[in-house]
Structure formats: C-alpha cells, structure tokens
Design a protein around this motif. Sequence first.
Motif, short mmCIF file in Angstrom:
data_model
loop_
_atom_site.label_atom_id
_atom_site.label_comp_id
_atom_site.label_asym_id
_atom_site.label_seq_id
_atom_site.Cartn_x
_atom_site.Cartn_y
_atom_site.Cartn_z
N PRO A 27 0.80 -1.17 0.03
CA PRO A 27 -0.24 0.01 -0.02
C PRO A 27 0.84 1.21 0.00
O PRO A 27 1.77 1.46 0.77
N SER A 28 0.45 2.01 -0.76
CA SER A 28 1.49 3.28 -1.17
C SER A 28 1.57 4.28 0.24
O SER A 28 2.44 4.80 0.34
N ASN A 29 0.70 4.10 1.13
CA ASN A 29 0.70 5.11 2.36
C ASN A 29 1.23 4.38 3.28
O ASN A 29 1.17 4.89 4.60
N THR A 30 2.13 3.33 3.05
CA THR A 30 3.01 2.53 4.06
C THR A 30 4.56 2.95 3.71
O THR A 30 5.31 2.59 4.91
N SER A 52 4.81 8.99 4.56
CA SER A 52 3.63 7.98 4.87
C SER A 52 2.36 8.73 5.23
O SER A 52 1.18 8.15 5.29
N THR A 53 2.63 9.58 6.07
CA THR A 53 1.23 10.46 6.75
C THR A 53 1.09 11.70 5.74
O THR A 53 0.60 12.60 6.37
N ASP A 54 1.58 11.89 4.75
CA ASP A 54 1.44 13.01 3.82
C ASP A 54 2.01 14.20 4.20
O ASP A 54 1.81 15.44 3.61
N ARG A 70 -0.28 12.88 -2.72
CA ARG A 70 -0.55 11.18 -2.97
C ARG A 70 -2.06 10.97 -3.19
O ARG A 70 -3.01 11.56 -2.39
N ASP A 71 -2.17 10.10 -4.00
CA ASP A 71 -3.52 9.49 -4.05
C ASP A 71 -3.53 8.08 -3.68
O ASP A 71 -3.17 7.09 -4.41
N ASN A 72 -4.12 7.95 -2.48
CA ASN A 72 -3.84 6.42 -2.04
C ASN A 72 -4.72 5.35 -2.79
O ASN A 72 -4.49 4.21 -2.72
N SER A 75 -3.03 4.34 -5.43
CA SER A 75 -1.59 4.15 -5.11
C SER A 75 -0.51 4.73 -6.06
O SER A 75 0.17 4.31 -6.67
#
Length: 126
Positions: A27-30, A52-54, A70-72, A75
């Motif tokens: 997952p891209s937000n990791t 990861s927290t933008d 970022r667009d989670n 991804s």
Amino acid sequence: VQLQASGGGLVQPGDSLRLACAASGRPSNTYAVGWFRQAPRKERQFIAAISSTDSTYYADSTKGRFTISRDNAQSTVCLQTNSLKPEDTAIYYCAATRKTSWYHITRGNVNDYDYWGQGTLVTVPA
C-alpha cells in the motif's frame, strides 16, 4: 515495491506537467516517496518528498513551483510541475524508502531510497 513514473514530455517554458508515480507491491501509504531528477552530465538531484502520513518537503530549487501529492486510492504519488524552465530539463525519477526518519527522507541522499522507478523525461527547450 515496484514504481513506474510517467507523464513527462516536451513542453515550452512556462508550461506545466503532472508527473505520476504508480506503485505496486505494498500500500502506497506505508512508505515515503521522493522525486529526484537527473540532467545530462549532472548528479541526481532531490526535488521533493512525501511521508507515509502525507507530510511534504521540497528542495529550495523547486519550492513554490512544484507540488507533491499522494492519491492512496490510486496508489500514486504525483509531482505537479509549474512554470517550467529550460533548467528543469532532466529525467525525473520517483523512489520509495523504508526509512521513517524525516532526516533521511528529506536530506536528498539517493542511498536513503530503496526502490526506484525507471524515470520519465521532461524537456523544456530554451
């Protein structure tokens, strides 16, 4: 993590491009993602990073003209580039890092990044 950069092209001075970095495998937000660029006969240069927290960080050379986001759901990490100049001509790379230290994410050292996309070429003629 596999990364693929896209969106480059030939544009005129003052134009804009939106570069995209599509990620797969996790997952891209990791993880944090950074954008770098490399002009002919020059070293790879750090542009911007997003955690990861933008949280975001920009190099002085592009601050105010470039925006990372970022667009989670997709991804994808994007780099909006505005008011392009001939000196922005380069291959643009996205990269991901397993590091969580904000110092390592933003200091601009290519060795802090573990995964790299193949790059996308941006050309702004003089």
